[in-house]
Design an enzyme around this catalytic site. Structure first.
Site, PDB file in Angstrom:
ATOM      1  N   GLU A  29       0.843  -1.198   0.000  1.00 34.58           N
ATOM      2  CA  GLU A  29       0.000   0.000   0.000  1.00 34.58           C
ATOM      3  C   GLU A  29       0.883   1.254   0.000  1.00 34.58           C
ATOM      4  O   GLU A  29       1.662   1.468   0.926  1.00 34.58           O
ATOM      5  CB  GLU A  29      -0.913  -0.048   1.230  1.00 34.58           C
ATOM      6  CG  GLU A  29      -1.886  -1.226   1.147  1.00 34.58           C
ATOM      7  CD  GLU A  29      -2.459  -1.667   2.494  1.00 34.58           C
ATOM      8  OE1 GLU A  29      -2.181  -1.008   3.507  1.00 34.58           O
ATOM      9  OE2 GLU A  29      -3.177  -2.688   2.512  1.00 34.58           O
ATOM     10  N   GLU A  60      -5.124  -6.590   2.193  1.00 32.32           N
ATOM     11  CA  GLU A  60      -3.951  -7.362   2.624  1.00 32.32           C
ATOM     12  C   GLU A  60      -4.033  -8.832   2.246  1.00 32.32           C
ATOM     13  O   GLU A  60      -3.003  -9.463   1.974  1.00 32.32           O
ATOM     14  CB  GLU A  60      -3.742  -7.217   4.139  1.00 32.32           C
ATOM     15  CG  GLU A  60      -3.268  -5.833   4.579  1.00 32.32           C
ATOM     16  CD  GLU A  60      -4.386  -4.803   4.675  1.00 32.32           C
ATOM     17  OE1 GLU A  60      -5.567  -5.194   4.526  1.00 32.32           O
ATOM     18  OE2 GLU A  60      -4.091  -3.620   4.890  1.00 32.32           O
ATOM     19  N   PHE A  83       1.399  -1.930   8.617  1.00 34.93           N
ATOM     20  CA  PHE A  83       1.599  -2.017  10.063  1.00 34.93           C
ATOM     21  C   PHE A  83       1.318  -3.455  10.482  1.00 34.93           C
ATOM     22  O   PHE A  83       0.518  -4.136   9.850  1.00 34.93           O
ATOM     23  CB  PHE A  83       0.632  -1.090  10.825  1.00 34.93           C
ATOM     24  CG  PHE A  83       0.989   0.362  10.755  1.00 34.93           C
ATOM     25  CD1 PHE A  83       1.816   0.950  11.715  1.00 34.93           C
ATOM     26  CD2 PHE A  83       0.493   1.150   9.734  1.00 34.93           C
ATOM     27  CE1 PHE A  83       2.143   2.293  11.649  1.00 34.93           C
ATOM     28  CE2 PHE A  83       0.820   2.493   9.664  1.00 34.93           C
ATOM     29  CZ  PHE A  83       1.642   3.070  10.613  1.00 34.93           C
ATOM     30  N   HIS A 129      -1.269  -0.457  15.556  1.00 38.03           N
ATOM     31  CA  HIS A 129      -0.108   0.101  14.863  1.00 38.03           C
ATOM     32  C   HIS A 129       1.129   0.057  15.769  1.00 38.03           C
ATOM     33  O   HIS A 129       2.115   0.739  15.512  1.00 38.03           O
ATOM     34  CB  HIS A 129      -0.358   1.555  14.457  1.00 38.03           C
ATOM     35  CG  HIS A 129      -1.529   1.743  13.549  1.00 38.03           C
ATOM     36  ND1 HIS A 129      -2.834   1.540  13.949  1.00 38.03           N
ATOM     37  CD2 HIS A 129      -1.597   2.115  12.244  1.00 38.03           C
ATOM     38  CE1 HIS A 129      -3.645   1.794  12.936  1.00 38.03           C
ATOM     39  NE2 HIS A 129      -2.920   2.147  11.900  1.00 38.03           N
TER      40      HIS A 129
END
Lengths: 324, 368
Positions: A29, A60, A83, A129
């Site tokens: 991304e 993903e 992340f 994250h």
């Protein structure tokens, strides 16, 4: 040798390997035009073209699955999951496919894929994250898991990971991304996956850690009296991990503290600690201690440093095992 | 006359069908392949009931025209990736019945060394990238395989234009991963054809009960800008007539496609399926237009390239091949524990997992 921070070293290693092997493709991304959310892939698309540095949808499962397909066909994909929390949607592909292909096809088809994933806390990011899920992936047979803590290790481990015939989850501790620079060798070199590094030799207590907490341990050591001799081991590879190095050290020191950011229960420290008691039982002068995150969701940034194993907590645990 | 009606008319009418231009030997080859699958699956059911086959077992009988017809439109180096009902495709792609049956039996001579079973039909020399047990999860892998073949052709200059066939059932179209795969395939212009073998049931749930707008599945491909068509997958000549131009087009344009193949499975979802969701009459109705019987009739009466005696001889020959595969599987050795149990996990076995592992079984265990 040029000075680089962790981000620059990874970028340099990616470019090095893309130059050397045109089967290496990067996908993720915003990795192309924007150079990645942490700018790790900055400039790669301009240099190698959009067909080798591919901007993907926010999907993903699709990123991981198509990277696996690429690897099955003999390519060397390096997907980035932005992340570590976003590994969730890709977990099925990673665990149920990538980890098992060699086994499912009995060696006929392998997955030479390196999944780059920023990991850990300490940068004021929110939960999802800031986590440290390395134990989850180390638990799945068929995956290799590494986490470099220095720019030189980052380059050597990334080159080893991309050239490895099996899937490697390459965790990048965000807190170290720009925290310091060091000389990074310019040429080709690999750091063997599965080999730890003795950061400093010592005689009284072994401290085992990996990722960003290497530097919290160094800070704790700085704060201790000069006559305390600590052997600090940076594991670097979480699976396979360097049992020989740790066992040899603990047989020498008789004391051990394991430090990691992840929650304590079922964290990788439990594996290290258990292995030590299996193999160093008669050498131990004190129970192995763990300094870790807590069994809670990573808190928002105001409490972040309370959660993370900062140097005072590490120093306290070292003092405890020494005084036992 | 509407456009659709005129299409139907032309396919029935004077214009020759594409499959009519093929030599007799090709259609006889299809018949051989379909009958091999039918016979193989029958013997698999017997062996499963006789507890010779473990794990799970998903029988392909009824759907043969789909695997044989679609694979018959490809080259052998076009990648094929499958869902879990995968024996038929493996045989259609040229896997030896012995390797296939030995895998079912869990024997070392199997295509996955007898350690996978029914859902592990890997055959890399035939570009067969295996069966997959997680419903729909193989669909992004299909996109990746197509990405790789396109990259080899376009960037590396080492390959030719290829087409990847990615098979899935109608149950898989509801999975999120499939929609991610469709988006990627169209966005990156990947030469992958998603072959939906729509047998009307996702396990035991009929399609109108599991999928919205189920009469127009092609809209899902169209939504991503992908050429999407319906094909009667029960008639192999029709499969070839419609699928071959699509494969050629995808190869030429290096674009994806989506095909809703209408088909039907005669057996349950797996061997332990009570099939409360359908009637015997429904199954019998489909068997009335059985794909093998229809092809035999065509070859006997229209093409006149097959006699009853030749058909009987072909059935006998296939029965013997499959019987031989069962015998081979029965007599083949089981995988050797020492050499195989810990192998093929990582390229280099780790010291704490290998059977000779120093920390578990060896010199470094203080208790030994």
């Amino acid at each position: 040798m040029p000075e680089m921070n962790l981000v620059q070293a990874i970028n340099h290693a990616l470019a090095f390997e893309m130059e050397r092997d045109d089967r290496v493709v990067v996908l993720g991304e915003d990795v192309g035009l924007n150079g990645g959310v942490f700018r790790v892939t900055e400039g790669l698309q301009a240099r190698f073209g959009a067909e080798r540095v591919v901007d993907t949808p926010l999907a993903e499962s699709g990123i991981m699955g198509s990277a696996i397909g690429l690897a099955m066909a003999g390519m060397r994909p390096v997907p980035e999951i932005q992340f570590e929390g976003f590994l969730g949607p890709a977990y099925d592909q990673l665990v149920n496919h990538a980890a098992r292909y060699r086994s499912r096809s009995r060696g006929a088809i392998t997955i030479p894929m390196t999944v780059r994933v920023p990991v850990g806390g300490g940068i004021h990011a929110p939960e999802l994250h800031s986590d440290s899920p390395e134990a989850i992936y180390a638990h799945h047979p068929g995956l290799k898991v590494v986490m470099p803590s220095t720019p030189s290790d980052a380059k050597g481990l990334l080159l080893a990971a991309i050239r490895d015939p099996d899937p490697v989850v390459y965790f990048e501790p965000k807190r170290v991304y720009r925290s310091f620079k060091e000389d990074v060798p310019e040429g080709d070199f690999e750091i063997e996956i599965g080999k730890a590094k003795v950061v400093s030799e010592g005689a009284d207590v072994t401290v085992v850690t990996w990722g960003a907490t290497v530097f919290q341990c160094l800070a704790a050591m700085d704060a201790m009296p000069e006559d305390v001799s600590v052997e600090l081991i940076d594991l670097r590879s979480i699976y396979p991990w360097d049992m020989d190095c740790v066992i040899e050290s603990v047989r020498k020191t008789g004391r051990c503290v394991v430090v990691h950011e992840a929650p304590k229960t079922c964290g990788f420290g439990a594996e290290v600690s258990s292995t030590i008691q299996e193999h160093c039982f008669l050498n131990l002068h004190a129970p192995v201690q763990r300094v870790t995150g807590f069994d809670t969701v990573m808190p928002y940034y105001k409490l972040e440093l309370e959660y993370l194993p900062e140097s005072p907590r590490i120093k306290g645990a070292v003092e405890q095992v020494l005084a036992y | 006359m509407t456009q659709l009606a005129s299409k139907v008319e032309s396919s029935k009418g004077s214009r020759p069908r594409l499959s009519d231009t093929l030599p007799d030997s090709t259609l006889l080859g299809w018949l051989h392949s379909m009958q091999l699958i039918r016979e193989f699956e029958t013997r698999c059911m017997q062996a499963y009931q006789g507890t010779k086959i473990g794990g799970f077992c998903h029988i392909y009988s009824g759907q043969e025209a789909c695997a044989v017809g679609t694979i018959g439109c490809t080259n052998n180096d076009d990648p094929v990736i499958l869902a879990y009902r995968d024996h038929g495709h493996a045989l259609a792609r040229g896997m030896s019945p012995r390797a296939c049956m030995a895998e079912m039996f869990g024997k070392a001579a199997g295509c996955a060394k007898g350690k996978g079973g029914s859902m592990h039909m890997f055959d890399k020399p035939n570009s067969l990238y295996g069966g997959h047990g997680i419903v729909g999860a193989q669909t992004p892998l299909g996109a990746g395989l197509a990405f790789a073949t396109r990259y080899e052709w376009e960037v590396l200059g080492t390959g030719t234009k290829k087409v990847t066939l990615c098979y899935l059932g109608d149950g898989a179209i509801d999975q999120g991963a499939f929609h991610e795969a469709l988006n990627l395939a169209s966005l990156y212009s990947l030469p992958v054809i998603y072959v939906i073998e729509n047998n009307g049931y996702s396990m035991g749930t009929a399609i109108h009960r599991h999928s919205a707008n189920s009469k127009r599945l092609t809209m899902r491909g169209e939504a991503y800008g992908i050429t999407s068509i319906e094909i009667d997958g029960f008639d192999i000549r029709n499969v070839y007539d419609q699928f071959k131009p699509l494969v050629d087009e995808c190869r030429d344009s290096q674009r994806p496609a989506f095909v809703d193949f209408k088909t039907y499975r005669y057996q349950g979802h797996s061997m332990s399926d009570p099939q409360k969701y359908r009637t015997k009459e429904e199954v019998d109705e489909w068997k009335q237009r059985d794909s093998i019987a229809a092809l035999v009739s065509h070859l006997l009466h229209d093409r006149r390239c097959l006699t009853e005696a030749q058909w009987k001889a072909m059935q006998d020959e296939i029965a013997e091949v499959v019987r031989d595969s069962v015998e081979f599987a029965e007599n083949a050795p089981v995988p050797e524990v020492g050499a195989e149990l810990y192998s093929d996990v990582l390229v280099n076995p780790q010291p704490n997992m290998s059977p000779a592992g120093e920390y578990i079984h060896g010199a470094k265990n203080p208790l030994l």
